[in-house]
Design a protein around this motif. Sequence first.
Motif, PDB file in Angstrom:
ATOM      1  N   SER A 102      69.328 -17.272 -11.382  1.00 49.49           N
ATOM      2  CA  SER A 102      69.946 -16.595 -10.240  1.00 49.49           C
ATOM      3  C   SER A 102      70.678 -17.628  -9.393  1.00 49.49           C
ATOM      4  O   SER A 102      70.478 -18.839  -9.549  1.00 49.49           O
ATOM      5  CB  SER A 102      68.884 -15.873  -9.412  1.00 49.49           C
ATOM      6  N   TRP A 156      74.074 -12.445 -13.213  1.00 46.51           N
ATOM      7  CA  TRP A 156      73.783 -12.146 -11.816  1.00 46.51           C
ATOM      8  C   TRP A 156      75.089 -11.975 -11.055  1.00 46.51           C
ATOM      9  O   TRP A 156      76.020 -12.758 -11.228  1.00 46.51           O
ATOM     10  CB  TRP A 156      73.012 -13.299 -11.177  1.00 46.51           C
ATOM     11  N   ASN A 160      72.852 -12.577  -5.718  1.00 44.74           N
ATOM     12  CA  ASN A 160      71.793 -11.892  -6.482  1.00 44.74           C
ATOM     13  C   ASN A 160      71.709 -10.403  -6.172  1.00 44.74           C
ATOM     14  O   ASN A 160      70.667  -9.767  -6.343  1.00 44.74           O
ATOM     15  CB  ASN A 160      70.405 -12.505  -6.210  1.00 44.74           C
TER      16      ASN A 160
END
Length: 328
Positions: A102, A156, A160
């Motif tokens: 992420s 991602w 996020n």
Amino acid sequence: MRPILLQGHTRSLTQIKYNKEGDLLFSVSKDKVANVWYSHNGERLGTYNGHVGSVWTVDVNSTTTLLVTGSADNTAKLWDVQTGKCLKTWEFKTAVKRVEFSEDDTMVLCVTEQRMGFAGSITVLPVNQDINGQQSDEPIVQIVNQNGPKAVVACWGYLNKYIVSGHEDGTICQWDWKANEKIQSVQGHEENISDMQMSSDRTYFITTSRDKTARIFDANTLKQLKTYTADAPLNSAVITPKYQEFVILGGGQDAMNVTTTSARAGKFECRFYHKILEEEVGRVRGHFGPINTIAVHPDGKGYSSGGEDGYVRVHHFDPDYFKFKIEV
């Protein structure tokens, strides 16, 4: 633009990745090994040994301290970049085809294969940034595309906020991963999506497919913005940052199909297209088989490609590249 040839794998490349600074290049292949290289001169720094099946995918966090790999041995492994020590092995029911940290490095997503009665899934796992700390086995969320085609790749979104996934029937889905809900899906391609890579700010992304096209989509709305049409199936594409408005596409005819046609029919070249005008502006040859993966230097100073031939070719752009102008 003479490339540096990296000879550290005995089988075809599956994915390559630069770190955030661009000084290191990580490569994985079907030979079960992950390698790390200096990108400026091609010197190999080390290997990450531990998988017992083809390594399909690799990603490195933003501080270049942790590396994650996914393999056909049904595991994802977390590594200490500096020492090569395996810090954690996450076990799955099927092969792990794509991994990605992420944006804040606190999680990693793993896309698993749909096989032997097990549904393919996108599993989000927590990552402890402390190298000496304990890593959790418990996933944060497991996304399954119920009754839909399996996910092949996933990324991602910015901050996020979303996870975007590409599927074997060419659809692209956007997920609210915290609520484990599909927000929307679009028919992005006519055939299997082979790669998906975000722009540097994660507001849009590029996909490639066996349908011989690469396409750019808005990460928020999934609206299709651009289409680049090639003359061979595509396996990978990147968007060049900073200096020039280009996309680089790679692919080629499968080896078994090449022998039945003319010698040049393989089309094993990296193709440069103008990002806005959607026109091809040049090609770079070199590989002896399909190009499976392309990565671009974060500063836009060059790019690398990994092929079915087992080689990674690292290209540093000539000074002329930065002055290049297209008359519109």
